[in-house]
Design an enzyme around this catalytic site. Structure first.
Site, PDB file in Angstrom:
ATOM      1  N   ASP A  47      -5.246   0.955  -3.154  1.00  0.00           N
ATOM      2  CA  ASP A  47      -3.927   0.603  -2.625  1.00  0.00           C
ATOM      3  C   ASP A  47      -3.312   1.883  -2.070  1.00  0.00           C
ATOM      4  O   ASP A  47      -3.060   2.837  -2.813  1.00  0.00           O
ATOM      5  CB  ASP A  47      -3.067   0.017  -3.754  1.00  0.00           C
ATOM      6  CG  ASP A  47      -1.893  -0.782  -3.224  1.00  0.00           C
ATOM      7  OD1 ASP A  47      -1.432  -0.492  -2.090  1.00  0.00           O
ATOM      8  OD2 ASP A  47      -1.435  -1.696  -3.927  1.00  0.00           O
ATOM      9  N   ASP A  66      -3.548  -2.196   3.899  1.00  0.00           N
ATOM     10  CA  ASP A  66      -3.518  -1.038   2.995  1.00  0.00           C
ATOM     11  C   ASP A  66      -4.152  -1.293   1.636  1.00  0.00           C
ATOM     12  O   ASP A  66      -3.955  -0.520   0.713  1.00  0.00           O
ATOM     13  CB  ASP A  66      -2.068  -0.582   2.797  1.00  0.00           C
ATOM     14  CG  ASP A  66      -1.299  -1.511   1.890  1.00  0.00           C
ATOM     15  OD1 ASP A  66      -1.490  -2.732   2.013  1.00  0.00           O
ATOM     16  OD2 ASP A  66      -0.523  -1.030   1.064  1.00  0.00           O
ATOM     17  N   GLU A  67      -4.909  -2.362   1.522  1.00  0.00           N
ATOM     18  CA  GLU A  67      -5.412  -2.738   0.201  1.00  0.00           C
ATOM     19  C   GLU A  67      -6.784  -3.373   0.316  1.00  0.00           C
ATOM     20  O   GLU A  67      -7.030  -4.153   1.243  1.00  0.00           O
ATOM     21  CB  GLU A  67      -4.464  -3.784  -0.375  1.00  0.00           C
ATOM     22  CG  GLU A  67      -3.940  -3.490  -1.745  1.00  0.00           C
ATOM     23  CD  GLU A  67      -3.118  -4.659  -2.231  1.00  0.00           C
ATOM     24  OE1 GLU A  67      -3.683  -5.496  -2.927  1.00  0.00           O
ATOM     25  OE2 GLU A  67      -1.934  -4.732  -1.898  1.00  0.00           O
TER      26      GLU A  67
END
Length: 483
Positions: A21, A115-116
């Site tokens: 993350d 983003d993950e």
DNA sequence: TCTGGGGTCCTAGGACCC
DNA sequence: TCTGGGGTCCTAGGACCC
């Protein structure tokens, strides 16, 4: 129960599921691109009157600003923060660099957003125990920092759920490894809200039933949770509460729907305008549908009224389409049946029931559908179906972008003929203020120009780290929700 | 100056079919 | 002459996630 291949109760014996993350991703990317903003509160999101916060930097979070908060509220809490438009093309290019690094660890990478992502380290052969998993995680964090200048937090565990909880725990800029076997004692005292699928409504539901911790859920038992929350939700929550989670990391998932929507700065009342907007949205939606190589059967219209009440109306065609005319007309038909008295704040158009038919397959589908239609009762529908594939064939995926007047948005990249690369800090009363700096430079100076200064033009984002590929291309800058 | 945009999954009722 | 049941598709809405 047999102990199969080092897996007990749906949790691996080794913490080889990794969850990455990125820390305050959009805001951190802006700080990396704009040296003058480092260490300062930065808020990225919609800047219009109805915008919300997408990401707040850690400095801004100290003022109480967080994701999904209305911008107005954020400005009251942190009046001195930098407020910037979200530059999705830029974030996407960084995301691609990060995902590429994940791909080096394993073929099983499951992105959850820009983003993950989850990574199955075992499938990649890079880790088979705690020590090797930790080493891979730390190496990854270092590689991401070197390639992008940004920090990401890593969670390692024997299941997706626990890996995600671990990365949350690791934030910011950290790594947490949770040893398999310790899940229950870790989860027991925690709030039910840490479990995936427990949001505000379910959390409140459980609280009213006297359950606030994960341990309470285990104690309540599966039957009670199913009674309270329904079959699927209750049963899965009971398993999660015990730390059982055997969901695999899945690399490729087929899209199920494509949709676009717009919230308007002021409510729309004029029926003709509303219809025009629906048609524009339908065309944008089809543009995205085609770009993704899909066609779809069900057209969905979404309307959010002045009072925030939201409704959807849908229509399923007899065969999949990617024809803008068909989608536009279906959306317009659906609108006919919607009462818009009092005004409309949001309109959306979506297509679901996707098929990834190539054009040739579409022909086969056409023949099939036409045949079925010939035997059916509704001649009108059969005709509409017959029109779809034929009309969709000649048109390419290119759609005309509406020409928009040039407005300078805070955060936007620009280039000045004399002063070089910079970004818009603000604009108003015929002036635009630009800060001239680059990701690798010292904080730069501010200069003000007339908004129509011919020496000033919008430009592409610069790569965050000198000499590393960086963004290869970007869509039209801005991308805000402003109509 | 109240509440984005893009998704996923689940539920429930009615139609329809066998 | 109660109340048949099960499966699937469609529609609408809601919760949740980032």
């Amino acid at each position: 129960m047999s102990v199969a291949w080092g897996s007990i109760g749906g949790v691996r014996a080794a913490p080889t599921i990794l969850h990455l993350d990125m820390d305050a991703f959009f805001a951190a990317a802006e700080q990396a691109a704009k040296p003058s903003l480092r260490g300062k509160p930065v808020v990225v999101g919609g800047l219009g009157p109805r915008g919300v916060v997408a990401t707040a930097s850690y400095e801004a979070r100290r003022f109480g600003v967080h994701s999904a908060m209305p911008m107005g509220q954020a400005r009251r809490l942190a009046p001195n923060a930098a407020y910037l438009v979200a530059r999705f093309a830029f974030y996407r290019s960084i995301s691609e660099q990060v995902m590429e690094l994940l791909g080096r660890l394993s073929p099983l990478v499951e992105p959850l957003s820009l983003d993950e992502a989850f990574v199955d380290l075992e499938a990649g052969g890079v880790a088979d125990d705690s020590a090797s998993a930790r080493a891979a995680g730390e190496r990854l964090r270092a590689d991401i920092l070197a390639a992008t200048g940004l920090t990401g937090s890593v969670g390692l565990a024997g299941s997706k759920m626990i890996a995600k909880i671990a990365s949350e725990e690791a934030k910011p800029d950290g790594l947490v490894l949770i040893e398999p076997g310790t899940e229950r004692e870790l989860l027991g005292p925690r709030s039910v809200r840490i479990l995936p699928g427990v949001g505000p409504a379910t959390g409140e539901h459980l609280r009213r039933a006297g359950m606030t911790t994960v341990g309470d859920l285990v104690e309540a038992g599966e039957d009670e949770l199913v009674r309270l929350l329904g079959k699927a939700h209750g049963a899965s929550l009971y398993r999660m509460a015990q730390g059982y989670d055997d969901r695999p990391v899945v690399a490729e998932r087929d899209a199920k729907s494509v949709s676009v929507e717009d919230t308007f700065d002021v409510d729309l009342h004029d029926r003709v305008r509303i219809r025009t907007e629906v048609e524009r949205l339908a065309e944008r939606c089809v543009g995205r549908l085609r770009a993704s190589g899909h066609s779809g059967r069900t057209i969905v219209l979404k309307v959010r009224r002045y009072d925030f009440s939201t409704l959807t109306r849908s229509e399923t065609l007899r065969g999949p389409t990617d024809d803008p005319v068909v989608v536009r007309e279906a959306a317009a038909r659906l609108l006919e049946a919607v009462d818009t008295t009092g005004g409309v704040r949001l309109l959306g158009v979506g297509v679901s029931g996707l098929a990834d038919y190539t054009q040739e397959d579409l022909f086969a589908q056409f023949a099939e559908v036409a045949e079925a239609a010939a035997g059916g009762r509704d001649a009108g529908e059969a005709e509409a179906v017959a029109a779809e594939p034929a009309a969709s064939l000649p048109g390419g995926p290119g759609q005309a972008a509406p020409v928009e007047e040039r407005r300078w948005s805070p955060g936007q990249d620009v280039r000045h003929a004399v002063h070089g690369a910079g970004w818009v800090q603000g604009s108003g009363v015929g002036r635009v203020t630009v800060r001239f700096e680059e990701p690798w430079s010292a904080p730069g100076r501010v200069r003000t120009f007339a908004v129509d200064d011919p020496d000033l033009e919008p430009s592409e984002p610069l790569p965050l780290v000198r000499g590393t590929g960086g963004p290869e291309r970007s869509e039209a800058a801005g991308g805000g929700a402003a109509a």
